[in-house]
Design a protein around this motif. Structure first.
Motif, PDB file in Angstrom:
ATOM      1  N   LYS A 283     -29.939  18.893 -63.056  1.00  0.00           N
ATOM      2  CA  LYS A 283     -29.671  20.330 -63.032  1.00  0.00           C
ATOM      3  C   LYS A 283     -28.298  20.572 -62.408  1.00  0.00           C
ATOM      4  O   LYS A 283     -27.957  19.987 -61.384  1.00  0.00           O
ATOM      5  CB  LYS A 283     -30.756  21.050 -62.236  1.00  0.00           C
ATOM      6  N   GLY A 284     -27.506  21.434 -63.045  1.00  0.00           N
ATOM      7  CA  GLY A 284     -26.172  21.729 -62.520  1.00  0.00           C
ATOM      8  C   GLY A 284     -25.129  20.705 -62.902  1.00  0.00           C
ATOM      9  O   GLY A 284     -23.999  20.746 -62.386  1.00  0.00           O
ATOM     10  N   LYS A 285     -25.443  19.789 -63.809  1.00  0.00           N
ATOM     11  CA  LYS A 285     -24.534  18.697 -64.150  1.00  0.00           C
ATOM     12  C   LYS A 285     -23.161  19.214 -64.575  1.00  0.00           C
ATOM     13  O   LYS A 285     -23.050  20.136 -65.380  1.00  0.00           O
ATOM     14  CB  LYS A 285     -25.122  17.843 -65.278  1.00  0.00           C
ATOM     15  N   GLY A 286     -22.130  18.604 -64.009  1.00  0.00           N
ATOM     16  CA  GLY A 286     -20.768  18.951 -64.379  1.00  0.00           C
ATOM     17  C   GLY A 286     -20.080  19.910 -63.427  1.00  0.00           C
ATOM     18  O   GLY A 286     -18.883  20.154 -63.549  1.00  0.00           O
ATOM     19  N   TYR A 287     -20.855  20.457 -62.478  1.00  0.00           N
ATOM     20  CA  TYR A 287     -20.249  21.357 -61.487  1.00  0.00           C
ATOM     21  C   TYR A 287     -20.788  20.960 -60.123  1.00  0.00           C
ATOM     22  O   TYR A 287     -21.993  21.107 -59.850  1.00  0.00           O
ATOM     23  CB  TYR A 287     -20.575  22.817 -61.809  1.00  0.00           C
ATOM     24  N   LYS A 288     -19.935  20.444 -59.278  1.00  0.00           N
ATOM     25  CA  LYS A 288     -20.379  19.766 -58.058  1.00  0.00           C
ATOM     26  C   LYS A 288     -21.217  20.649 -57.145  1.00  0.00           C
ATOM     27  O   LYS A 288     -22.178  20.186 -56.531  1.00  0.00           O
ATOM     28  CB  LYS A 288     -19.195  19.186 -57.290  1.00  0.00           C
ATOM     29  N   TYR A 289     -20.873  21.918 -57.035  1.00  0.00           N
ATOM     30  CA  TYR A 289     -21.620  22.785 -56.128  1.00  0.00           C
ATOM     31  C   TYR A 289     -23.051  22.985 -56.627  1.00  0.00           C
ATOM     32  O   TYR A 289     -24.004  23.021 -55.834  1.00  0.00           O
ATOM     33  CB  TYR A 289     -20.919  24.133 -55.964  1.00  0.00           C
ATOM     34  N   ALA A 290     -23.204  23.104 -57.938  1.00  0.00           N
ATOM     35  CA  ALA A 290     -24.544  23.253 -58.515  1.00  0.00           C
ATOM     36  C   ALA A 290     -25.318  21.946 -58.434  1.00  0.00           C
ATOM     37  O   ALA A 290     -26.530  21.943 -58.204  1.00  0.00           O
ATOM     38  CB  ALA A 290     -24.431  23.722 -59.963  1.00  0.00           C
ATOM     39  N   GLN A 291     -24.637  20.828 -58.629  1.00  0.00           N
ATOM     40  CA  GLN A 291     -25.301  19.525 -58.556  1.00  0.00           C
ATOM     41  C   GLN A 291     -25.840  19.237 -57.160  1.00  0.00           C
ATOM     42  O   GLN A 291     -26.872  18.607 -56.994  1.00  0.00           O
ATOM     43  CB  GLN A 291     -24.331  18.404 -58.954  1.00  0.00           C
ATOM     44  N   GLN A 292     -25.117  19.704 -56.140  1.00  0.00           N
ATOM     45  CA  GLN A 292     -25.505  19.426 -54.758  1.00  0.00           C
ATOM     46  C   GLN A 292     -26.579  20.377 -54.245  1.00  0.00           C
ATOM     47  O   GLN A 292     -27.152  20.165 -53.176  1.00  0.00           O
ATOM     48  CB  GLN A 292     -24.262  19.519 -53.850  1.00  0.00           C
ATOM     49  N   ASP A 293     -26.865  21.417 -55.004  1.00  0.00           N
ATOM     50  CA  ASP A 293     -27.818  22.445 -54.581  1.00  0.00           C
ATOM     51  C   ASP A 293     -29.240  21.905 -54.588  1.00  0.00           C
ATOM     52  O   ASP A 293     -29.708  21.382 -55.593  1.00  0.00           O
ATOM     53  CB  ASP A 293     -27.701  23.644 -55.530  1.00  0.00           C
ATOM     54  N   LYS A 294     -29.928  22.035 -53.470  1.00  0.00           N
ATOM     55  CA  LYS A 294     -31.304  21.541 -53.359  1.00  0.00           C
ATOM     56  C   LYS A 294     -32.335  22.658 -53.192  1.00  0.00           C
ATOM     57  O   LYS A 294     -33.531  22.397 -53.135  1.00  0.00           O
ATOM     58  CB  LYS A 294     -31.425  20.569 -52.170  1.00  0.00           C
ATOM     59  N   VAL A 295     -31.873  23.913 -53.091  1.00  0.00           N
ATOM     60  CA  VAL A 295     -32.809  25.011 -52.821  1.00  0.00           C
ATOM     61  C   VAL A 295     -32.795  26.097 -53.896  1.00  0.00           C
ATOM     62  O   VAL A 295     -33.443  27.121 -53.762  1.00  0.00           O
ATOM     63  CB  VAL A 295     -32.523  25.655 -51.437  1.00  0.00           C
ATOM     64  N   GLY A 296     -32.046  25.898 -54.971  1.00  0.00           N
ATOM     65  CA  GLY A 296     -32.048  26.877 -56.055  1.00  0.00           C
ATOM     66  C   GLY A 296     -30.993  27.962 -55.919  1.00  0.00           C
ATOM     67  O   GLY A 296     -31.047  28.963 -56.636  1.00  0.00           O
ATOM     68  N   LYS A 297     -30.015  27.776 -55.033  1.00  0.00           N
ATOM     69  CA  LYS A 297     -28.967  28.782 -54.836  1.00  0.00           C
ATOM     70  C   LYS A 297     -28.172  29.016 -56.115  1.00  0.00           C
ATOM     71  O   LYS A 297     -27.740  30.135 -56.394  1.00  0.00           O
ATOM     72  CB  LYS A 297     -28.039  28.324 -53.709  1.00  0.00           C
ATOM     73  N   TRP A 298     -27.978  27.955 -56.897  1.00  0.00           N
ATOM     74  CA  TRP A 298     -27.161  28.058 -58.101  1.00  0.00           C
ATOM     75  C   TRP A 298     -28.005  28.253 -59.361  1.00  0.00           C
ATOM     76  O   TRP A 298     -27.509  28.105 -60.471  1.00  0.00           O
ATOM     77  CB  TRP A 298     -26.273  26.819 -58.240  1.00  0.00           C
TER      78      TRP A 298
END
Length: 620
Positions: A283-298
């Motif tokens: 989930k969020g692949k290709g955008y580091k901030y989304a990839q690192q998200d563990k709580v659903g912020k993105w």
């Protein structure tokens, strides 16, 4: 056929069918970059869409939409589908009035065969299409894409059971990203985790991928897939999960390897009966901030700066979200009262309950996408001596109507439901507008239904709800409120309204929620004399104040921002009608009817034919 040089050139999924694997891989990269740039400007669902770019491209490469029916569970992850079906030029209008919907929408495109917005509906819809296809002797494929979070929903499990029984031809793509909006806490999730952690899967993953790449389409691929599939089925997947539903299985497959996806989808397409294709995605692949998200912020975002990941929507000073106001209050009261517990059906991030979980891990319960279970579980908790607070979005509370009615209200148990995102929510459209809960709940006996006008009243309303030990629902909107922590809580008399006088009143406005202050401020700006009523309870209403207002003989306007049918105005008109002798109403009063013969109950409730004619004679 028009050549694809950029994402904006795509007018039809037919354009991608002659592309090479390298060209498809580049297309996926271009789509991902397009999504990040576009969503950063409009807001929308980011992580879920970045995660299934290759899966969606492979679906359209192998299958033939709109003839073949592609159903996206929830629907918020259909952005790549929209791009491939010629809608990329409209993405600047995403979720804007008159623009592109954030979900599949049948009126928007012939390629959208199903509309959702709530989770766990795709499998039931897929089976429905398959049954219709076979009865009409038509020829098309049905493909349902469902994520690991949605698979925890009871409706999805019911559908799996029926699909396994009916054995209709369809493809179920199980998108396993180990990252639903909230962390999964279910038995199904545990079994999926066992799949991910299996030594057999780890040992075979490399071999499966190599075999997929090395074999030609046809019997060799099918034979090889079946060989590895059977090993995985027997040792990993089917035994704990899909086998119990009598479903065949392929995978796990790298959900970002376009070549592997195409070959597995081609094989699944030829399979008779239902088959599950298990794809592993990030989930969020290709955008580091989304990839690192563990709580659903993105998961769902407002416009943001791509370089820094920072939101471009800043809250005014001293304002926090309504969800945070409620969460802060529940947490503050829970510090003093150890019987207070918090429950969420997979919306811990959106409902701002993660802080509660951090402070009181033993008193926080995320039960997955299971609103019905959440409410009934809360009722038993209350009967066991706890004070449950259940946070559910208005749009999702509809799914738990039976439990609110039968388990919570009928047994008259002290559960507090926070109805989050009430009223108009805007961008997400029809499936998410929280405008029906007042009408839905007002007919339920024993239930108290309210909405505070500001953060201070909200804190006192939560306190009142816990102290009442009654079935109590408090609704609050999307958006923000000026917040200061309450230093001293006070009880609000249940069913009471408030009056605010602006100038010398020549009219009366009855409203609720944040609109109370909006109307007061607007009246002051316009130097208009108004009596503004804060109708903070929809049930019960303030009949004493209502009598006083009617005696004033002023024009009364009921200003409500939810559906009129069954809303506040209906409650007021129903009350006024009891004062008018011209119209007489016979019906069941606001209570539950006990058991007995229908004849005896009709007499008891005053709704027998004899009762009707007795009334007619009185007024004849």
């Amino acid at each position: 056929m028009r050549k694809i040089s950029q994402v904006y050139d795509i007018e039809s999924p037919r354009q991608i069918k002659d592309l090479t694997i390298d060209e498809l891989t580049q297309l996926c990269s271009d789509i991902r970059a397009f999504l990040i740039d576009s969503i950063s400007k409009t807001g929308g669902h980011l992580s879920s869409n970045l995660g299934i770019v290759e899966v969606t491209v492979a679906m359209h490469y192998v299958f033939d939409s709109p003839k073949d029916k592609m159903i996206f569970d929830v629907g918020h992850q259909c952005y790549t589908h929209k791009i491939l079906t010629g809608r990329s030029t409209q993405f600047a209008t995403l979720r804007k009035k008159g623009g592109l919907s954030g979900y599949q929408k049948r009126s928007e495109s012939k390629y959208d065969c199903w509309e959702a917005g709530h989770s766990s509906t795709s499998l039931s819809a897929a089976l429905g299409y398959a049954i219709a296809r076979d009865l009409k002797q038509e020829d098309y494929n049905v493909i349902a894409l469902i994520g690991d979070g949605s698979l925890t929903g009871g409706m999805a499990l019911e559908a799996l059971n029926d699909i396994g029984s009916k054995q209709k031809k369809m493809v179920i793509i199980f998108n396993d990203n180990n990252m639903s909006i909230s962390k999964n806490y279910s038995g199904v999730e545990k079994r999926i985790t066992d799949i991910r952690a299996s030594h057999l899967y780890i040992d075979l993953k490399h071999d499966v991928k190599n075999n997929l790449k090395s074999n030609k389409l046809g019997s060799n691929v099918l034979s090889t897939l079946s060989h590895f599939r059977d090993k995985i089925k027997d040792g990993v997947i089917d035994a704990p999960l899909f086998k119990e539903f009598n479903l065949n299985y392929m995978g796990p497959v790298d959900g970002h390897d376009i070549q592997s996806l195409i070959k597995v989808f081609e094989a699944a397409k030829e399979h008779d009966g239902p088959i599950v294709v298990h794809v592993l995605t990030q989930k969020g692949k290709g955008y580091k901030y989304a990839q690192q998200d563990k709580v659903g912020k993105w998961h769902g975002v407002s416009p943001f700066d791509v370089a820094t990941g920072k939101s471009l929507s800043l809250l005014p000073p001293n304002e926090i979200s309504w969800s945070q106001v409620i969460s802060n209050t529940v947490m503050d009261l829970a510090e003093k009262d150890k019987t207070i517990v918090a429950i969420t059906p997979a919306m811990a991030q959106g409902s701002k309950l993660l802080e509660f979980q951090k402070h009181f891990p033993d008193r926080f319960f995320d039960c997955g996408i299971a609103e019905q279970h959440a409410v009934t579980m809360a009722c038993a908790m209350a009967l066991g001596g706890l004070k449950p607070f259940v946070s559910i979005y208005s749009s999702f509370l509809q799914r738990a109507y039976d439990q609110v009615n039968h388990d919570m209200a009928r047994m008259n148990v002290g559960v507090v439901i926070g109805i989050d995102r009430c009223g108009l929510v805007g961008d997400d459209g029809e499936t998410h507008q929280g405008v029906f809960d007042i009408a839905m709940l007002r007919s339920v006996p024993n239930l108290i239904l309210s909405q505070p006008k500001d953060a201070k009243e909200a804190q006192n309303m939560i306190y009142t709800a816990f102290e009442s030990k009654k079935p109590f629902c408090i609704r609050y909107p999307r958006g923000n409120a000026l917040y200061a922590k309450n230093k001293s809580y006070s009880l609000i008399p249940i069913g009471s309204w408030e009056k605010f006088v602006v100038g010398t009143p020549t009219q009366i406005v009855i409203t609720y929620g944040p609109d109370v202050d909006h109307v007061i401020n607007k009246a002051r700006e316009n130097k208009m004399g108004l009596l503004v009523v804060n109708a903070r309870f929809f049930k019960p209403i303030d009949e004493v104040m209502m009598k006083d207002l009617l005696k004033m003989d002023l024009s009364i306007t009921v200003y409500e921002t939810d559906v009129k049918i069954g809303g506040l105005s209906s409650a007021i008109l129903e009350y006024i009608n009891t004062l008018d002798e011209k119209i007489h109403i016979i019906g069941i009063e606001d209570h539950y009817v006990c058991h007995g013969s229908i004849r005896s109950l009709r007499i008891q409730e005053g709704i027998s034919t004899e009762c009707l004619f007795e009334e007619l004679e009185k007024h004849g």
